[in-house]
Design an enzyme around this catalytic site. Structure first.
Site, short mmCIF file in Angstrom:
data_model
loop_
_atom_site.label_atom_id
_atom_site.label_comp_id
_atom_site.label_asym_id
_atom_site.label_seq_id
_atom_site.Cartn_x
_atom_site.Cartn_y
_atom_site.Cartn_z
N GLU A 14 0.81 -1.23 0.00
CA GLU A 14 0.00 0.00 0.00
C GLU A 14 0.84 1.28 0.00
O GLU A 14 0.35 2.33 0.42
CB GLU A 14 -0.95 -0.01 1.19
CG GLU A 14 -2.00 -1.11 1.10
CD GLU A 14 -3.13 -0.87 2.08
OE1 GLU A 14 -4.21 -0.45 1.65
OE2 GLU A 14 -2.92 -1.11 3.29
N HIS A 62 -0.51 5.47 7.60
CA HIS A 62 -1.66 4.62 7.28
C HIS A 62 -1.72 3.49 8.31
O HIS A 62 -0.71 2.86 8.61
CB HIS A 62 -1.53 4.01 5.88
CG HIS A 62 -2.55 2.95 5.62
ND1 HIS A 62 -3.91 3.21 5.57
CD2 HIS A 62 -2.43 1.60 5.45
CE1 HIS A 62 -4.55 2.09 5.36
NE2 HIS A 62 -3.69 1.09 5.28
ZN LIG Z 1 -4.12 -0.85 4.86
#
Ligand SMILES: [Zn+2]
Length: 244
Positions: free
Chosen positions: A76, A95
């Site tokens: 990600e 995140h």
């Molecule tokens: Zn994630």
């Protein structure tokens, strides 16, 4: 230590803090923009934040391609690169899948700041739903297309949720991003508890603006720096150095 090395060291400390404060578990990641090249950012290879060391850090371009490094990156990483591309004011991104926030991504109840420490979250915390544009997915942001779509929903704010997945916050510094990530989860937990008791009185827009300007003007040892030193010590990463 030069400025870049200081930031690389801070990235390690940020990872340990986020793990120790329960924002990241085996998953989640933090990055910062290269101070001398706005088209690059730094992030650890794919490893649990609690385990990150200086040697794990990789340099990326904003498309999420590693610069001369073939170690396994976070899937990600596109969240980070696309936010840096969309937001020149952003210098750090966190995140996570912190649990307190999740209920607000899967119901129609928005997160709104209700505590002075949480004014940093800003006026609006949008929810991005991968299914709106991409249909059935594994919910992870695994491409630049998904990252750009998320960045569009993120807008000009400080935080956004991802439905059935987690949340992302940004900051003008690593310290601001870490602070915002911690207090996003604090706000979520308190909001869920308060809503059990009755209607909640949230911060006003004017209160949010005043809190944000005060934090932005904080002197070394105040605001983000005080929390950083406290959390770094708790995470076993003593940080008594002067703020760069
Ligand atoms: Zn994630």
């Amino acid at each position: 230590m030069d400025y870049l090395e200081t930031l690389l060291s801070d990235l390690v400390t940020a990872s340990r803090i986020l793990a120790h404060e329960g924002i990241c578990d085996a998953f989640g990641h933090v990055s910062f923009r290269h101070p001398d090249n706005p088209k690059r950012f730094f992030q650890a290879r794919a490893v649990a934040p609690e385990l990150v060391t200086r040697d794990d850090i990789i340099e990326f371009d904003l498309d999420g391609a590693a610069v001369s490094d073939d170690r396994k990156p976070f899937l990600e990483r596109f969240i980070h690169g696309t936010l840096y591309a969309a937001r020149p004011d952003v210098h750090s991104v966190v995140h996570s899948h912190s649990r307190g926030v999740i209920p607000f991504g899967i119901t129609d109840v928005p997160i709104r700041p209700l505590l002075h420490s949480c004014g940093v979250l800003g006026h609006d915390v949008p929810v991005w739903d991968a299914a709106d544009t991409f249909g059935d997915t594994n919910l992870l942001i695994a491409s630049n297309d998904m990252g750009r779509d998320f960045a569009e929903t993120f807008g000009q704010g400080r935080a956004a949720l991802m439905r059935g997945h987690g949340s992302t916050v940004v900051g003008r510094s690593i310290r601001e991003a870490v602070y915002t990530a911690v207090y996003l989860d604090v706000n979520a937990q308190l909001q869920a508890a308060a809503m059990q008791l009755g209607p909640v009185k949230f911060l006003s827009d004017g209160e949010i603006d005043l809190i944000q300007s005060r934090l932005g003007d904080a002197k070394p040892g105040e605001g983000y720096d005080r929390t950083w030193q406290y959390w770094a010590r708790r995470a076993g990463m003593a940080d008594d150095a002067p703020v760069p």
